[in-house]
Design a protein around this motif. Sequence first.
Motif, mmCIF file in Angstrom:
data_model
loop_
_atom_site.group_PDB
_atom_site.id
_atom_site.type_symbol
_atom_site.label_atom_id
_atom_site.label_comp_id
_atom_site.label_asym_id
_atom_site.label_seq_id
_atom_site.Cartn_x
_atom_site.Cartn_y
_atom_site.Cartn_z
ATOM 1 N N ARG A 88 -18.430 24.225 38.941
ATOM 2 C CA ARG A 88 -17.866 25.458 38.398
ATOM 3 C C ARG A 88 -16.944 25.098 37.227
ATOM 4 N N ARG A 90 -14.075 26.139 34.807
ATOM 5 C CA ARG A 90 -12.935 27.061 34.692
ATOM 6 C C ARG A 90 -12.889 27.627 33.266
ATOM 7 N N PRO A 91 -12.472 28.867 33.158
ATOM 8 C CA PRO A 91 -12.330 29.412 31.794
ATOM 9 C C PRO A 91 -11.207 28.678 31.030
ATOM 10 N N GLN A 168 -10.446 17.924 38.950
ATOM 11 C CA GLN A 168 -9.193 17.548 38.299
ATOM 12 C C GLN A 168 -8.168 18.637 38.508
ATOM 13 N N THR A 169 -6.950 18.235 38.459
ATOM 14 C CA THR A 169 -5.851 19.185 38.613
ATOM 15 C C THR A 169 -5.989 20.326 37.598
ATOM 16 N N GLY A 170 -5.797 21.485 38.149
ATOM 17 C CA GLY A 170 -5.792 22.667 37.286
ATOM 18 C C GLY A 170 -7.159 23.186 36.927
ATOM 19 N N THR A 171 -8.166 22.679 37.521
ATOM 20 C CA THR A 171 -9.515 23.156 37.175
ATOM 21 C C THR A 171 -9.978 24.333 38.047
ATOM 22 N N GLY A 172 -9.171 24.715 38.991
ATOM 23 C CA GLY A 172 -9.515 25.925 39.757
ATOM 24 C C GLY A 172 -9.949 25.672 41.189
ATOM 25 N N LYS A 173 -9.558 24.545 41.779
ATOM 26 C CA LYS A 173 -9.932 24.278 43.178
ATOM 27 C C LYS A 173 -9.266 25.313 44.105
ATOM 28 N N THR A 174 -7.967 25.409 43.927
ATOM 29 C CA THR A 174 -7.254 26.361 44.801
ATOM 30 C C THR A 174 -7.676 27.798 44.502
ATOM 31 N N TYR A 175 -7.923 28.023 43.200
ATOM 32 C CA TYR A 175 -8.422 29.365 42.847
ATOM 33 C C TYR A 175 -9.743 29.650 43.561
ATOM 34 N N ARG A 179 -7.581 31.158 47.219
ATOM 35 C CA ARG A 179 -6.913 32.338 46.665
ATOM 36 C C ARG A 179 -6.954 33.474 47.696
ATOM 37 N N ASN A 278 0.354 20.479 35.444
ATOM 38 C CA ASN A 278 0.166 21.825 36.028
ATOM 39 C C ASN A 278 1.414 22.159 36.832
ATOM 40 N N SER A 281 0.664 22.609 40.459
ATOM 41 C CA SER A 281 -0.357 21.692 40.952
ATOM 42 C C SER A 281 -0.145 21.394 42.433
ATOM 43 N N SER A 282 -1.253 21.336 43.099
ATOM 44 C CA SER A 282 -1.200 20.981 44.518
ATOM 45 C C SER A 282 -1.173 19.471 44.627
ATOM 46 N N GLY A 336 -5.492 17.349 43.152
ATOM 47 C CA GLY A 336 -6.111 17.073 41.853
ATOM 48 C C GLY A 336 -6.358 15.591 41.639
HETATM 49 N N1 LIG Z 1 -12.491 30.440 37.466
HETATM 50 C C1 LIG Z 1 -11.265 30.784 37.103
HETATM 51 N N2 LIG Z 1 -11.064 31.970 36.538
HETATM 52 C C2 LIG Z 1 -9.852 32.353 36.144
HETATM 53 N N3 LIG Z 1 -8.758 31.582 36.286
HETATM 54 C C3 LIG Z 1 -8.907 30.361 36.839
HETATM 55 C C4 LIG Z 1 -10.160 29.899 37.252
HETATM 56 N N4 LIG Z 1 -10.021 28.687 37.768
HETATM 57 C C5 LIG Z 1 -8.724 28.405 37.654
HETATM 58 N N5 LIG Z 1 -8.048 29.368 37.088
HETATM 59 C C6 LIG Z 1 -6.647 29.405 36.821
HETATM 60 O O1 LIG Z 1 -6.294 28.141 36.488
HETATM 61 C C7 LIG Z 1 -5.066 27.790 37.029
HETATM 62 C C8 LIG Z 1 -5.153 26.540 37.829
HETATM 63 O O2 LIG Z 1 -5.954 26.755 38.887
HETATM 64 P P1 LIG Z 1 -5.741 26.047 40.320
HETATM 65 O O3 LIG Z 1 -4.382 25.999 40.609
HETATM 66 O O4 LIG Z 1 -6.660 26.680 41.173
HETATM 67 O O5 LIG Z 1 -6.160 24.552 39.902
HETATM 68 P P2 LIG Z 1 -6.180 23.398 40.911
HETATM 69 O O6 LIG Z 1 -7.392 22.680 40.615
HETATM 70 O O7 LIG Z 1 -6.019 23.892 42.218
HETATM 71 O O8 LIG Z 1 -4.919 22.553 40.510
HETATM 72 P P3 LIG Z 1 -4.155 21.563 41.450
HETATM 73 O O9 LIG Z 1 -5.102 20.512 41.754
HETATM 74 O O10 LIG Z 1 -3.091 21.003 40.548
HETATM 75 O O11 LIG Z 1 -3.693 22.332 42.504
HETATM 76 C C9 LIG Z 1 -4.618 28.922 37.821
HETATM 77 O O12 LIG Z 1 -3.713 29.688 37.126
HETATM 78 C C10 LIG Z 1 -5.851 29.708 38.012
HETATM 79 O O13 LIG Z 1 -5.561 31.041 38.083
#
Ligand SMILES: Nc1ncnc2c1ncn2[C@@H]1O[C@H](COP(=O)(O)OP(=O)(O)OP(=O)(O)O)[C@@H](O)[C@H]1O
Length: 811
Positions: A88, A90-91, A168-175, A179, A278, A281-282, A336
């Motif tokens: 997936r 991320r935008p 990678q951190t911030g790529t949207g795993k937790t999203y 979520r 981030n 960041s988790s 991440g």
């Molecule tokens: N597919 C998506 N669409 C819209 N926003 C997204 C998407 N994926 C991630 N984001 C946004 O990107 C940011 C980072 O996402 P998220 O925290 O999920 O990353 P992460 O991989 O969990 O980071 P970490 O590993 O540091 O926790 C968030 O603000 C999230 O809302």
Amino acid sequence: MASRSSRQSYSHNHNNGSSSSSSTSTSSSSAAAAVSSRTTVGHAQPAHNSSGRPKPPSATSRRSVIPNSRTQSFHSDQEPRRVRVAIRLRPRNAEDLLSDADFSDCVELQPELKRLKLSKNNWSSESYRFDEVFTETASQKRVYEVVAKPVVESVLNGYNGTVMAYGQTGTGKTYTVGRLGKEDASERGIMVRALEDIIASTSPASDSVEVSYLQLYMESIQDLLAPEKTNIPINEDPKTGEVSLPGATVVRVQDLDHFLQLLQVGEANRHAANTKMNTESSRSHAILMVHIRRSVHEKVNDEINSQEKGTKSDLFDGNGIPIVRKSKLLIVDLAGSERIDKSGSEGLLLEEAKFINLSLSSLGKCINALAENSSHIPTRDSKLTRLLRDSFGGSARTSLIVTIGPSARHHAETASTIMFGQRAMKIVNMVKLKEEFDYESLSRKLEGQVDHLTAEIERQQKLRDDDKYKLEKQLRECHDSFAEARKVLVTRSEILEKENIHLESEMKGILNELNHQKDLNNLMQDKVSKLEMSLKHSEQHQLENSTYQKVLADTTQMYEKKMAELIKQIEDERAHSENAEEQLALMKKLLSEQQKSIQGQKQIDELALKLQEMYQLHENTLSELQSLKSENKDLLLQKEKLNEELHSVRQRLLEQEKQRKGIENELFKLKRAVPENENDFEDKKSYMKEELSKGSSEFGNRMGSYRSNPLRENISGQRATIAKICEEGKISSVIGPNKVCLILLFFFPVVTSIDTMIYKLFGLHNTVGLQKILQLLTSEDSDVQVHAVKVVANLAAEGAPHLPIISTCLK
Ligand SMILES: Nc1ncnc2c1ncn2[C@@H]1O[C@H](COP(=O)(O)OP(=O)(O)OP(=O)(O)O)[C@@H](O)[C@H]1O
């Protein structure tokens, strides 16, 4: 590269689609590095079959990092299932837009081909095929349905499952995974959607859904639902290989809201630290463990070994048995996989990064080893790999969502992440259905059945006791009534027997009496016949007795008739009595039978009724017998009177007969003695005197019977006058005054006066002579003179030839 070549030989589902043969792995992340290093050294390649599909892993390649955990289950079906990997993108975020303004994206997605092109430089790129490719516009719902929903369905069907996000951190795993989507349900991640489906598919009554929420932070497992619980140990069952966290909080989920609350609590407790990369960041791996326990009623499967089958058949008689499917779903939000140098971490954050990299590196090594069918899988290098041992190379169905960012600045991390995914796609798990007999619920069910049956038995026992008590009571009452009826019957029987004896004796008496009466009757008949004969003989002489005889005959006839009727009645009575005796005998028989086996109050009542009827009949018979007796008595009295009358009549007849004969004899003698003339008179005088003197005593005695008669007293009174006349006429001197009177009475019974009698006497018999009568006129006795005058007057009145004599005398 060899590995890449081999990956390219996967079918469209399994081919990673790499179009480049060059290795571009420059990832600095631990897991990616591990994969890269493995790849670089060209370790074992995945096996392929002739059709280009990966061969099912051999016994060695299939081996799970855990031992078979289904030793208690009876299902042995195992199915090879490859780890599914989706990517997936991320935008772009604001940072990306800002920093990469002068650069194009490092990745190009071809979702229709399920491919991703990773640009290597401006003129070359590498293409990778995944099970699914999600663009930045992919919705949360679609990601869930493609990546997680099949796993959730498998988990609901009894298989273990894992959904994990790597990137990678911030790529949207937790999203993607965690979520909550409180404000917008469409934003909900995999955790919430999975629980939504699980809750909807399970029944709170028969199934259970329990969750634990943990984080692995710096190689310490912490309970996110009870943050005070840290360093929770991992327990691995050496027999089943089951991994469990006995110290973790397990909460049974009631509904989705409840789960959201739990998730919220967990998220709040999840340690997060700002990093330079981030701010949110988790820094830990979040692990949601969902334990599902579902009750399934199935028939005993043929696959069950005979021993188990026999046991269960005995228990359930071939019907559905309680089977429980225990499964576990792991939803993992990994920390991440950023490079330490890039993250700029220092101090604690640096330490965190080291641990994160350690665990991710360990995971990468395991995945590499599994992908290359290595004989050694280093699962024990980190707690993360220990926790996930069933998810990769084990029995779980696993889906991996790999998140990447579009920024070219993180090209290396993105490439490393892609390679991690590509490696994971080679892993084939042997998914196993985990069904077990639900001995616990079976035990509960059996206990419930035992309780129910015990209660039923007690209820039935109570009913039986009640029935028994009622029956015993009825039996006692029946016995009492029977004894009472028996007593009454015995008493009545005794009374009847006594009455019967009495009746029999009375009947005997009556019969004797009847016989006696018959004898008497016969005697009477004889006597009557004799009397009739006697009467016939004296019929001519006893006309006055004819009436008597007729009455006697009528009376005798009537009496005989009555006797006949009486005999008939007695015979009827005897028949009645015999009938009564028969009925009494029948009653006795019935009574004895009844005494032997009285079957109930009803028969007793019927018998009592019959007995009463018999008793009434007997009473009537007795009264009739009594009336007959009294009639018989009356008849006997009448008979007695008639006999007496008959006797007296006969006596009188005999006496009269005797008197008549005596008189006839005397008359005969008198006739002989009467003189024909004066001379004969003197001759016969002595004879008459003698005879009369001889018979005077007999005559006097014979006449004695008349002395009581008033008529005869009158005659006696007149006799004196006659005697005087006879004395005057010298008659009395010859036969005496008594005989003169008797003679007169005999010959002139219709003489009404002495004068007429004297006249007749002198007129018929000239023995006295007219001279004598005339001499009486001169008698000194005035009475004699008066009568003599009357006689003379009579003679004169008759104009007899005596008139001249009388005239002469009167002169
Ligand atoms: N597919 C998506 N669409 C819209 N926003 C997204 C998407 N994926 C991630 N984001 C946004 O990107 C940011 C980072 O996402 P998220 O925290 O999920 O990353 P992460 O991989 O969990 O980071 P970490 O590993 O540091 O926790 C968030 O603000 C999230 O809302």
